[in-house]
Scaffold this motif. Structure first.
Motif, PDB file in Angstrom:
ATOM      1  N   TYR A  16       0.790  -1.143  -0.123  1.00  0.00           N
ATOM      2  CA  TYR A  16      -0.033  -0.058   0.054  1.00  0.00           C
ATOM      3  C   TYR A  16       0.864   1.156   0.072  1.00  0.00           C
ATOM      4  CZ  TYR A  16      -3.725   3.374   1.458  1.00  0.00           C
ATOM      5  OH  TYR A  16      -4.449   4.295   1.562  1.00  0.00           O
ATOM      6  N   ARG A  18       0.664   5.396  -0.606  1.00  0.00           N
ATOM      7  CA  ARG A  18      -0.188   6.512  -0.918  1.00  0.00           C
ATOM      8  C   ARG A  18       0.415   7.828  -0.519  1.00  0.00           C
ATOM      9  NH1 ARG A  18      -5.694   6.467   1.524  1.00  0.00           N
ATOM     10  NH2 ARG A  18      -6.176   8.621   1.162  1.00  0.00           N
ATOM     11  N   GLN A 125      -6.690  -3.019  -0.143  1.00  0.00           N
ATOM     12  CA  GLN A 125      -7.856  -2.406  -0.611  1.00  0.00           C
ATOM     13  C   GLN A 125      -8.967  -1.846  -0.054  1.00  0.00           C
ATOM     14  OE1 GLN A 125      -8.011  -5.366  -3.805  1.00  0.00           O
ATOM     15  NE2 GLN A 125      -7.400  -3.735  -5.562  1.00  0.00           N
ATOM     16  N   ARG A 127     -11.273  -0.069   2.376  1.00  0.00           N
ATOM     17  CA  ARG A 127     -11.844   1.401   2.542  1.00  0.00           C
ATOM     18  C   ARG A 127     -11.473   1.777   3.872  1.00  0.00           C
ATOM     19  NH1 ARG A 127     -17.614   1.520  -0.350  1.00  0.00           N
ATOM     20  NH2 ARG A 127     -17.282  -0.481  -1.406  1.00  0.00           N
ATOM     21  N   ASP A 130      -8.085   2.750   4.016  1.00  0.00           N
ATOM     22  CA  ASP A 130      -7.918   4.060   3.163  1.00  0.00           C
ATOM     23  C   ASP A 130      -8.502   5.294   3.874  1.00  0.00           C
ATOM     24  OD1 ASP A 130      -8.566   2.715   0.099  1.00  0.00           O
ATOM     25  OD2 ASP A 130      -6.802   2.890   1.069  1.00  0.00           O
ATOM     26  N   THR A 134      -6.101   8.489   5.095  1.00  0.00           N
ATOM     27  CA  THR A 134      -6.712   9.781   4.476  1.00  0.00           C
ATOM     28  C   THR A 134      -6.782  10.775   5.799  1.00  0.00           C
ATOM     29  OG1 THR A 134      -7.812   8.805   3.034  1.00  0.00           O
ATOM     30  CG2 THR A 134      -8.263  11.168   2.977  1.00  0.00           C
TER      31      THR A 134
END
Lengths: 141, 769
Positions: A16, A18, A125, A127, A130, A134
């Motif tokens: 992962y 980001r 993956q 959410r 994520d 974020t």
């Protein structure tokens, strides 16, 4: 502010990664890649049975003109590495904050692992993961 | 390719179509074959189709990505509306109806045909949960009635996306669709109890062929549902737009209506009740889920392990990613296993997803697992609230916070239980001064704060019990809420009380033993969990250092001996002030007090000795008295006693000594004493004790006074010297013993310190967490 967060598997491939979209992502990817060497070095340096849960590597490795990018590492007991690139220009993040961020990352990663539909080694993956990432990347701004 | 703006209905519709075409579950690329089929179903001329494909860029890319697909769909809609195909028209054409696709498959046609036949068996397959993937997106039954399509499609566009979009059906709003589904479980349960997870997927496929499925999504159960939804639409305000379609659809669905009417009433009721919450699980659904749960895990209170759940839900043919997300939502406690509630929630989400509802980001409230394990009976599924979870239920993937409340809850319980046990624990009462007690408590507090929070609790109550038990327990309870703070607060609050009480005790203790012939008082009685700092010396030193009062208290014992001689003549009274002065001035030095007491022991010897010399050595004694006075305060009482005794024996002596003493006291500094005296004095002064000027003057005065008697007192001096030597030796031994005890204490304390440091080192790694 966490500019880039990456989760690297044991075999050193990314699970992962980001980064904040404002910046050139490739640069961050490269930084993470180079930091892996440092992380491996630290792991091997320990050697003993004592596994250091948290490794704090403050590297002013890449001071660009306006901000310094500090990269922090964190290794779990299963050799999964979290690398976080932090922009320390506006707020000098304290060690505790970095550690708490890593702890949150670790918790979220554990949650992802608990999902039976997730095969270890797959890209993450989730959410929820994520969202957590974020929030971490935004909050510190 | 410019950006594509879609309305909500379009968004939903397109995503469903995309999923339909996405048979490989890649979520990224759509199989060309399916797309082509779809486009063919749009009943557009081939060249238009080709043009669309070219416009959306699929031909360029070679595949249909999501964006390309969406654009293509939009273009289809554009084309179907009769607008020229332009790239710009994607966004410029407003209020574009949804693209229509004619079902081209025979299966679907038969399905359409059968949709009006009441087919309750359709529901049997799988409680309507899992529409066949191929069924999805099929929808528009062009064959039924084209003219009704137009108004419907317009309504469709306005409705929240139902992938169904069957022309017959006015796409229901989400609650309505749920209504539809809710009916199915009942049918399913009654008609066809499924043997296991496996079979139900396939029966569904069977049902497909014969089933209605006017709308693809609900296919298999659709005949009544459309009707009911339609009917219910009339009831619910949001569907007012659909009302216009009612007349249109009525004529088409008369046959169906007959079938549906039976359940209409129930539907309406249910619909209105659940309208507010699309995620609510109805009774039938819940019943079905529970049955499914039983097939995997017979024990309703048990867990379904992750692997079994994975296998089960994989059969739903949902993409793994979505299943993973559903798992994240439904596994509330993140333990990798599903309880009954979690399983129902997951199942419900699968149903929803199958029917085209996008998965929520957070677990809806009605799907939250309840802490209280409710029975299968009816109202469970309908209870929207979560019970008991103090953590915020709003977060769908709860972090580790749910575990925290439980920790917090158990923590005070732990304290209370330990408190109870601590109170029950029998405790010996301490008789020792409180200072050591405080020290011990401090040691324990610092040593055990991070090791065993309950141990200080046990220790403290043991100490507190002797004191104000109520107070301590109250403080105890109040401090329980703070793990680390309670011990300190308790010790601080209770210590003054202990000190006070111990002081009083000590005073009484000292008062009761005026003639303490024994060596220094025994060490404080050790506590069960006592540290070793309990020797008498520490006792002494700390009691002395705490305050003058205590020092004065301790100092009293030496001074007591003179007092209990009330029968004594004023002679001793004369001495007494001097003695008292000497005593008072020298109370600061604790070691002196100890040797003072042994002198009580010597006292008897000295008395004998003195008695032997009483007749001849009045003056000598008197002289020695002042000599001894400055040197050894401990001997003062002895000497004074001696003097007293001598006085008692011969009052004349006292009278003689009195004037001598008086003269001593009155005469100012005299010339240095004779050598003998000096020797004596030097011997006495060798003792490492603080001397006051008054004492020296006294000595000098005594020496002066005794000068005339020097030759006579030489012989006596020897004895005096010997006596003093003996005394000194005894004092030496006492001091040596004191020293050894102090050394022992020092060793003990060092050992404790080392152990504490080791503990600290062991605990240091945990400080990182």
């Amino acid at each position: 502010m966490a500019v880039c967060i990456a989760v690297i598997a044991k075999e050193n491939y990314p699970l992962y990664i980001r980064s904040t979209p404002t910046e050139n992502e490739l640069k961050f990817h490269y930084m993470v890649h180079t930091s892996l060497d440092v992380v491996d070095e630290k792991i091997s340096a320990m050697g003993k049975a004592l596994v250091d849960q948290r490794e704090l590597y403050l590297g002013l490795l890449y001071p660009t003109e306006d901000y310094k990018l500090c990269r922090y590492g964190y290794v779990t007991n299963s050799k999964v590495k979290f690398v976080m690139v932090v922009d320390s220009s506006n707020t000098a993040l304290r060690d505790n904050e970095i550690r708490s961020m890593f702890r949150k990352l670790h918790n979220s990663y554990t949650d992802v692992m608990c999902n039976p539909f997730y095969n270890p080694g797959d890209r993450i993956q989730s959410r929820a993961f994520d969202n957590m990432v974020t929030s971490m990347m935004i909050q510190v701004c | 390719m410019e950006g594509l703006t879609l309305s909500d209905a379009e968004q939903k519709y397109y995503s469903d179509l995309f999923s339909y075409c996405d048979i490989e579950s890649t979520k990224k690329v759509v199989v060309n074959g399916r797309v082509l089929e779809l486009f063919r179903a749009a009943q557009l001329p081939n060249d238009v189709v080709l043009q669309i494909m070219e416009l959306c860029g699929a031909t360029r890319l070679g595949y249909f990505g999501r964006s390309q697909f969406y654009i293509a769909l939009k273009l289809v809609a554009v084309a179907q509306s009769g607008f020229p195909l332009r790239v710009e028209s994607i966004n410029t054409v407003k209020d574009l109806p949804l693209p229509r696709f004619v079902a081209s498959k025979n299966e679907q046609e038969s399905r359409h045909a059968a949709s009006y036949s009441s087919d309750s068996e359709n529901q049997g397959s799988y409680s309507g949960v899992i529409p066949p993937p191929p069924g999805r997106g099929q929808v528009k039954k062009g064959s039924v009635s084209h003219d009704t399509v137009q108004p419907r499609t317009s309504a469709d566009a306005q409705e929240p996306a139902s992938p169904v979009v069957s022309p017959q059906q006015s796409p229901p709003t989400s609650p309505h669709t749920w209504r539809k589904h809710s009916r199915h479980p009942s049918g399913g349960n009654s008609e066809r109890p499924l043997a296991g997870p496996g079979p139900f997927w396939s029966p569904f496929g069977e049902a497909q062929s014969g089933s209605s499925a006017g709308d693809a999504v609900w296919s298999g159960h659709s005949p009544p549902p459309p009707q009911e939804n339609w009917v219910s639409f009339a009831d619910t305000p949001p569907t007012s737009t659909l009302l216009t379609m009612h007349p249109a659809s009525v004529q088409d669905q008369t046959t169906v209506r007959t079938v549906a009417s039976a359940t209409t009433a129930i539907e309406i009721r249910r619909q209105s009740s659940s309208y507010d919450d699309p995620w609510k699980i109805t009774d039938e659904q819940r019943q079905y889920y529970v049955n499914q749960f039983k097939t995997i895990q017979p024990d309703l209170n048990g867990f379904i392990p992750g692997s079994a759940a994975k296998e089960f839900f994989t059969k739903s043919k949902l993409p793994i990613l979505e299943l993973s997300h559903i798992w994240e939502l439904s596994d509330f406690d993140k333990d990798g296993a599903l309880t009954l509630d979690e399983f129902c929630a997951a199942f419900h989400l699968v149903v929803a997803r199958k029917n085209g509802y996008d998965l929520p980001e957070k677990l809806p409230e009605s799907l939250m697992p309840k802490l209280i394990d409710l029975e299968d009976s009816a109202d469970v599924g309908d209870q929207p609230g979560e019970v008991g979870y103090s953590g915020s239920p709003a977060e769908a993937p709860p972090s580790k916070s749910p575990s925290m409340p439980s920790l917090n809850q158990t923590w005070p319980e732990l304290n209370q239980s330990s408190e109870d046990t601590a109170i029950v624990h029998p405790v010996p009462i301490r008789m020792t001064p409180s200072k050591i007690h405080m020290q011990e408590m401090e040691l324990k507090r610092t040593g055990s704060d991070h090791t065993n929070p309950t141990s200080p609790l046990l220790v403290k109550p043991s100490d507190l019990l002797e004191e104000n038990k109520i107070n301590s327990s109250v403080k105890f309870a109040s401090g329980n809420t703070v793990a680390d703070g309670y011990s300190s607060s308790d010790s601080f609050t209770s210590d003054p009380e202990q000190i006070g009480s111990n002081v009083t005790r000590q005073r009484s203790h000292s008062g009761t033993s005026p003639d303490n012939t024994a060596p220094p008082p025994p060490p404080p009685r050790p506590q069960p969990s006592h540290s070793r700092s309990s020797s008498l010396d520490m006792n002494r030193t700390f009691t002395v250092t705490t305050g003058q009062q205590q020092a004065g208290v301790v100092a009293h014992p030496p001074a007591v001996p003179p007092r209990p001689q009330p029968s004594q003549a004023p002679g001793p009274a004369v001495h007494r002030p001097v003695d008292a002065d000497g005593l008072i001035t020298h109370t600061s030095t604790s070691p002196q007090q100890i040797p003072e007491q042994p002198n009580f022991a010597d006292f008897s010897q000295f008395e004998v000795f003195a008695a032997s010399n009483v007749n001849d050595e009045q003056d000598d004694e008197a002289e020695k008295h002042p000599e001894v006075l400055p040197a050894e305060k401990a001997s003062d009482p002895a000497s004074s006693l001696r003097v007293a005794k001598t006085d008692s024996k011969t009052e004349e002596k006292t009278a003689a000594s009195a004037p001598a003493n008086v003269s001593k006291g009155t005469t100012p500094l005299a010339p240095p004493p004779k050598p003998v005296r000096r020797r004596l004095k030097s011997e006495d002064e060798l003792r490492p004790e603080v001397d006051e000027h008054t004492q020296k003057t006294g000595v000098l005065a005594a020496v002066l006074a005794s000068q005339p008697s020097i030759p006579r007192s030489v012989g006596k001096d020897k004895k005096a010297i010997q006596a003093s030597i003996r005394r000194n030796k005894e004092t030496n031994t006492v001091l040596a013993r004191l020293n050894s005890e102090l050394q022992q204490q020092l060793k003990d304390v060092l050992e404790e310190r080392i152990s504490l440091e080791v503990q600290l080192e062991q605990l240091r790694p945990f400080s990182h967490l």
